[in-house]
Design a protein around this motif. Structure first.
Motif, PDB file in Angstrom:
ATOM      1  N   THR A  15     -15.492  41.068  30.178  1.00 63.15           N
ATOM      2  CA  THR A  15     -15.846  41.872  31.348  1.00 63.15           C
ATOM      3  C   THR A  15     -14.698  41.983  32.328  1.00 63.15           C
ATOM      4  OG1 THR A  15     -16.768  40.019  32.604  1.00 63.15           O
ATOM      5  CG2 THR A  15     -18.281  41.243  31.173  1.00 63.15           C
ATOM      6  N   THR A  16     -13.666  41.169  32.171  1.00 60.34           N
ATOM      7  CA  THR A  16     -12.524  41.234  33.077  1.00 60.34           C
ATOM      8  C   THR A  16     -11.319  41.915  32.444  1.00 60.34           C
ATOM      9  OG1 THR A  16     -11.752  39.033  32.405  1.00 60.34           O
ATOM     10  CG2 THR A  16     -13.242  39.147  34.308  1.00 60.34           C
ATOM     11  N   GLU A  17     -11.467  42.359  31.184  1.00 60.65           N
ATOM     12  CA  GLU A  17     -10.369  43.074  30.535  1.00 60.65           C
ATOM     13  C   GLU A  17     -10.144  44.401  31.245  1.00 60.65           C
ATOM     14  OE1 GLU A  17     -11.458  43.466  26.436  1.00 60.65           O
ATOM     15  OE2 GLU A  17     -11.087  41.362  26.012  1.00 60.65           O
ATOM     16  N   PRO A  18      -8.873  44.813  31.374  1.00 67.21           N
ATOM     17  CA  PRO A  18      -8.602  46.085  32.052  1.00 67.21           C
ATOM     18  C   PRO A  18      -9.176  47.266  31.279  1.00 67.21           C
ATOM     19  CG  PRO A  18      -6.597  45.152  31.108  1.00 67.21           C
ATOM     20  CD  PRO A  18      -7.684  44.149  30.905  1.00 67.21           C
ATOM     21  N   ILE A  31       5.387  56.673  25.136  1.00 69.79           N
ATOM     22  CA  ILE A  31       4.579  55.541  25.574  1.00 69.79           C
ATOM     23  C   ILE A  31       4.976  54.353  24.704  1.00 69.79           C
ATOM     24  CG2 ILE A  31       2.639  56.103  24.046  1.00 69.79           C
ATOM     25  CD1 ILE A  31       0.810  55.005  26.312  1.00 69.79           C
ATOM     26  N   ALA A  32       5.054  53.178  25.308  1.00 72.17           N
ATOM     27  CA  ALA A  32       5.422  51.981  24.556  1.00 72.17           C
ATOM     28  C   ALA A  32       4.596  50.809  25.058  1.00 72.17           C
ATOM     29  CB  ALA A  32       6.917  51.682  24.714  1.00 72.17           C
ATOM     30  N   GLY A  33       4.247  49.924  24.136  1.00 76.37           N
ATOM     31  CA  GLY A  33       3.494  48.750  24.520  1.00 76.37           C
ATOM     32  C   GLY A  33       3.150  47.889  23.324  1.00 76.37           C
ATOM     33  N   GLU A  34       2.421  46.824  23.616  1.00 79.10           N
ATOM     34  CA  GLU A  34       1.961  45.889  22.593  1.00 79.10           C
ATOM     35  C   GLU A  34       0.595  46.337  22.100  1.00 79.10           C
ATOM     36  OE1 GLU A  34       0.697  41.175  22.174  1.00 79.10           O
ATOM     37  OE2 GLU A  34       1.085  42.028  24.149  1.00 79.10           O
ATOM     38  N   GLU A  57       4.320  46.677  29.870  1.00 80.30           N
ATOM     39  CA  GLU A  57       4.917  45.509  30.526  1.00 80.30           C
ATOM     40  C   GLU A  57       4.283  45.186  31.876  1.00 80.30           C
ATOM     41  OE1 GLU A  57       7.482  49.122  31.504  1.00 80.30           O
ATOM     42  OE2 GLU A  57       6.487  48.328  29.733  1.00 80.30           O
ATOM     43  N   ASN A  58       3.514  46.125  32.431  1.00 76.75           N
ATOM     44  CA  ASN A  58       2.836  45.896  33.710  1.00 76.75           C
ATOM     45  C   ASN A  58       1.377  45.500  33.528  1.00 76.75           C
ATOM     46  OD1 ASN A  58       5.134  46.662  35.293  1.00 76.75           O
ATOM     47  ND2 ASN A  58       4.699  48.771  34.714  1.00 76.75           N
ATOM     48  N   GLY A  59       0.947  45.369  32.277  1.00 79.63           N
ATOM     49  CA  GLY A  59      -0.433  44.991  31.994  1.00 79.63           C
ATOM     50  C   GLY A  59      -1.387  46.165  31.898  1.00 79.63           C
ATOM     51  N   LEU A  60      -0.893  47.393  32.095  1.00 76.68           N
ATOM     52  CA  LEU A  60      -1.735  48.578  32.004  1.00 76.68           C
ATOM     53  C   LEU A  60      -2.111  48.833  30.546  1.00 76.68           C
ATOM     54  CD1 LEU A  60      -2.947  51.088  33.457  1.00 76.68           C
ATOM     55  CD2 LEU A  60      -0.823  52.255  32.904  1.00 76.68           C
TER      56      LEU A  60
END
Length: 110
Positions: A15-18, A31-34, A57-60
């Motif tokens: 419930t706290t996941e973005p 776009i790049a990310g994990e 890298e910003n958690g978005l």
């Protein structure tokens, strides 16, 4: 078997996941990310659609709609959760038969 406490803790964490934002690319955008997961939804015209969830890298967290090219590329590169991915949208181009399609490039770092 997990204890009730650990199961409830895992449920609370969900419930706290973005909340993922949908990527609506413009030509030339990357776009790049994990990779943190996959999703799907049912489109009224196109049926079930698959998405890739990326955390930058910003958690978005961003949801990327996967077309056949991206699905095949991720499969060919054995991309899994934890891998880094970069996707560039090059715009719409005409195929050999003249039909327009979205052109992407894909890179995976394991």
């Amino acid at each position: 078997m997990q204890s009730l406490e650990s199961r409830l803790a895992a449920l609370r964490n969900k419930t706290t996941e973005p909340i993922a934002q949908n990527w609506k690319p413009v030509a030339g955008e990357t776009i790049a990310g994990e990779i943190i997961g996959h999703g799907s939804f049912t489109h009224s015209t196109y049926g079930t659609q698959t998405t890739l969830l990326l955390r930058d890298e910003n958690g978005l967290v961003t949801s990327v709609l996967l077309n056949a090219y991206l699905k095949q590329g991720l499969s060919n590169k054995f991309a899994i959760e934890g891998d880094l991915v970069a996707i560039t949208f090059h715009g719409k181009v005409a195929g050999k038969a003249g039909a327009m399609f979205n052109h992407y490039s894909l890179a995976v770092d394991k």
